[in-house]
Write an enzyme that holds these catalytic residues in place. Sequence first.
Site, short mmCIF file in Angstrom:
data_model
loop_
_atom_site.label_atom_id
_atom_site.label_comp_id
_atom_site.label_asym_id
_atom_site.label_seq_id
_atom_site.Cartn_x
_atom_site.Cartn_y
_atom_site.Cartn_z
N GLY A 82 38.81 -34.41 -13.28
CA GLY A 82 37.74 -33.43 -13.23
C GLY A 82 38.23 -32.08 -12.73
N GLY A 103 41.52 -40.90 -9.38
CA GLY A 103 42.05 -40.45 -10.67
C GLY A 103 41.05 -39.63 -11.45
N ASP A 104 39.80 -40.03 -11.42
CA ASP A 104 38.76 -39.27 -12.10
C ASP A 104 38.56 -37.92 -11.42
OD1 ASP A 104 38.17 -41.20 -14.07
OD2 ASP A 104 36.98 -42.33 -12.63
N ALA A 105 38.70 -37.90 -10.09
CA ALA A 105 38.58 -36.64 -9.36
C ALA A 105 39.68 -35.67 -9.79
CB ALA A 105 38.64 -36.88 -7.85
N PHE A 106 40.90 -36.21 -9.93
CA PHE A 106 41.99 -35.36 -10.42
C PHE A 106 41.67 -34.81 -11.81
CE2 PHE A 106 45.59 -34.76 -13.19
CZ PHE A 106 46.39 -33.90 -12.45
#
Length: 240
Positions: A197, A192-195
């Site tokens: 970012g 989710g954090d990758a999305f």
Amino acid sequence: AYLVKKGEQTGACGVVITGHHRSLVTTLRAAEMFDKSHFSSTDVAACIKGAKYFYIGGFFLTHGVESALELCKTASGDGKAIAMNLSAPFIPQFFKVQLETIFPYTDFIIGNESEAESWGGAAGLSDPKDHAAVARAIALLPKSNLTRPRVVVITRGADSTVVVSSANPDTPQIHPIQKLSDDEIVDTNGAGDAFAGGFMGGLVLGKSIEEAVEIGHKMGAMNLRQVGPQYTWPKIQIIA
């Protein structure tokens, strides 16, 4: 520009992966000792003045809502873009008041389906599992900076991503994803954090909302194929 609390330990998170699921236990330590006076330091003040986009994680509201509010008021007053991640279902559930303090200054809200459902339940919506309706409700909340619409982005794991703009609240955009096979998924931690970012990176690069969502999808998929929150190395080009 980091705030260092001498004598205090950096926060830590223990993660147990079971199949495609994860369990986390955290200790925030120095992370919950942020002092808003840090904004006035020479280096940080220069960063704030020069930045065009600001991103706030929902976890920060458990202990630093005054700092977040001060930053949001300053940035929004200067016409800069503010994004916020709901971060976890317990944030809308137990920190709804703090969220509502920050929401008026936000231009982008990012969350997953569980976080959206948690907010919908806390807000008393008739069907919190109707993700488009939840996104619409958040998009139409009061907003201080009316020069740009509020855009709400709800990711839904292996399903599509829902995007609703306050400019067209009754026309949700559904963005399909390229689903990975079970064998391709190594670790869901950090996806989710990758999305988020990737999405924010796309906006900073001047991409459209649609393009930014696609960049987010590619970053999330890349993360899923790795152990822990990391990406393919050597780097690969995902932005046209």
